[in-house]
Structure formats: C-alpha cells, structure tokens
Scaffold this active site. Structure first.
Site, short mmCIF file in Angstrom:
data_model
loop_
_atom_site.label_atom_id
_atom_site.label_comp_id
_atom_site.label_asym_id
_atom_site.label_seq_id
_atom_site.Cartn_x
_atom_site.Cartn_y
_atom_site.Cartn_z
N ASP A 45 0.85 -1.19 0.00
CA ASP A 45 0.00 0.00 0.00
C ASP A 45 0.89 1.25 0.00
OD1 ASP A 45 -3.21 0.55 0.96
OD2 ASP A 45 -1.78 2.22 1.13
N ILE A 46 0.50 2.24 -0.78
CA ILE A 46 1.31 3.46 -0.91
C ILE A 46 1.32 4.28 0.38
CG2 ILE A 46 -0.45 5.05 -1.82
CD1 ILE A 46 1.63 5.74 -4.05
N HIS B 74 -10.21 -5.21 -3.53
CA HIS B 74 -8.88 -5.51 -2.97
C HIS B 74 -9.03 -5.92 -1.52
CE1 HIS B 74 -9.71 -1.18 -2.55
NE2 HIS B 74 -9.08 -1.25 -1.38
N GLN C 299 -14.71 2.68 1.14
CA GLN C 299 -13.92 2.29 -0.04
C GLN C 299 -13.49 3.52 -0.82
OE1 GLN C 299 -15.84 -0.62 -2.52
NE2 GLN C 299 -14.06 -0.86 -3.87
P1 5GP Z 1 -9.81 1.43 0.26
O1 5GP Z 1 -10.38 1.59 -1.12
O2 5GP Z 1 -9.88 0.00 0.75
O3 5GP Z 1 -10.36 2.39 1.24
O4 5GP Z 1 -8.26 1.78 0.21
C1 5GP Z 1 -7.50 1.88 -0.95
C2 5GP Z 1 -6.05 1.76 -0.56
O5 5GP Z 1 -5.27 1.87 -1.74
C3 5GP Z 1 -5.56 2.84 0.41
O6 5GP Z 1 -5.01 2.21 1.56
C4 5GP Z 1 -4.51 3.61 -0.39
O7 5GP Z 1 -3.41 4.01 0.39
C5 5GP Z 1 -4.11 2.60 -1.47
N1 5GP Z 1 -3.73 3.21 -2.72
C6 5GP Z 1 -4.40 4.16 -3.40
N2 5GP Z 1 -3.75 4.47 -4.54
C7 5GP Z 1 -2.64 3.69 -4.57
C8 5GP Z 1 -1.58 3.56 -5.52
O8 5GP Z 1 -1.52 4.22 -6.55
N3 5GP Z 1 -0.61 2.66 -5.22
C9 5GP Z 1 -0.64 1.90 -4.10
N4 5GP Z 1 0.38 1.03 -3.90
N5 5GP Z 1 -1.63 1.99 -3.19
C10 5GP Z 1 -2.61 2.88 -3.42
#
Ligand code: 5GP
Ligand code: ZN
Length: 112
Positions: free
Chosen positions: A33-34, A102, A96
C-alpha cells in the site's frame, strides 16, 4: 481483461503506473500500500476489474477463494508470519476509496 481506463489498480495491473509488487500470477497481483497503516500493509487484487464486494456473484467464487488463500502465504513471506488483519472496504459507507476489489493485509507489531 476488462480493464477500466480510469481505474488506478487496473493501471497497476497493466504496468502503466508503478507499484512495489510482491506477487503476481495469472489471476492476481499483490503490492505494498502506498500509504501503509501498519508495518506490513499489503493489497491483494484480482487482475479482473471488479468494482467491489457488492459487485461479485457466484461466478467469482473460485477467484474469491483463491484470493483469501493467498493472504496467509503473502503475509508470511512479507513480515507478518505471526498474524495479520484482513480488510475489504466496500462501498461509500464502507470507506472504499479505490473501486477495484482488494483485500488489505495489515500486520507487524503495530497492527493491533
Ligand atoms: P480502500 O479503497 O480500501 O479504502 O483503500 C484503498 C487503498 O489503496 C488505500 O489504503 C490507499 O493508500 C491505497 N492506494 C491508493 N492508490 C494507490 C496507488 O496508486 N498505489 C498503491 N500502492 N496503493 C494505493
Ligand atoms: Zn480496475
């Protein structure tokens, strides 16, 4: 592969934007995760663009099973052998942010 042109995770699958990739097979990739929220913070995604857990049906059973089976293996290989949390944020009320299914794997000592 039904990639969504505007989906950041589809772009990672296609190598159009970089990621710290830790695993890839024909159905999945996994990467760091970034913005890690634990010492180990991995994301496992299917290569297939599925918006969220609200968009799965019976045809995805095998894919979803494989995705969960990957979780402990990738956790163990990446510093979370002693346990981890899994998280699937789903929909607006589920927090989300990226609408490509994911699984988060959160591990390491500070993950409690
Ligand atoms: P959610 O959709 O489950 O709330 O979280 C999405 C996750 O994706 C977050 O923890 C965010 O830090 C991660 N994320 C968003 N964009 C990127 C990206 O471009 N690269 C990576 N490695 N992680 C990302
Ligand atoms: Zn996508």
């Amino acid at each position: 592969m039904s990639a969504d042109q505007n989906c950041i995770f589809c772009k990672i699958v296609q190598g159009q934007i970089p990621a710290k990739k830790i695993y890839e097979d024909e159905d999945f990739i996994a990467f760091h995760d970034i913005h890690p929220r634990a010492p180990v913070h991995l994301l496992i995604i299917p290569k297939l663009h599925i918006e969220s857990l609200q968009h799965v049906d019976a045809s995805h059973r095998e894919l979803l099973g494989k995705m969960l089976v990957l979780a402990p293996k990738l956790a163990a290989e990446n510093g979370a052998a002693d346990g981890f949390k899994t998280l699937i944020n789903t929909g607006p009320a589920g927090g989300q942010e990226v609408y490509h299914l994911h699984v988060h794997i959160l591990g390491g000592k500070a993950s409690a």
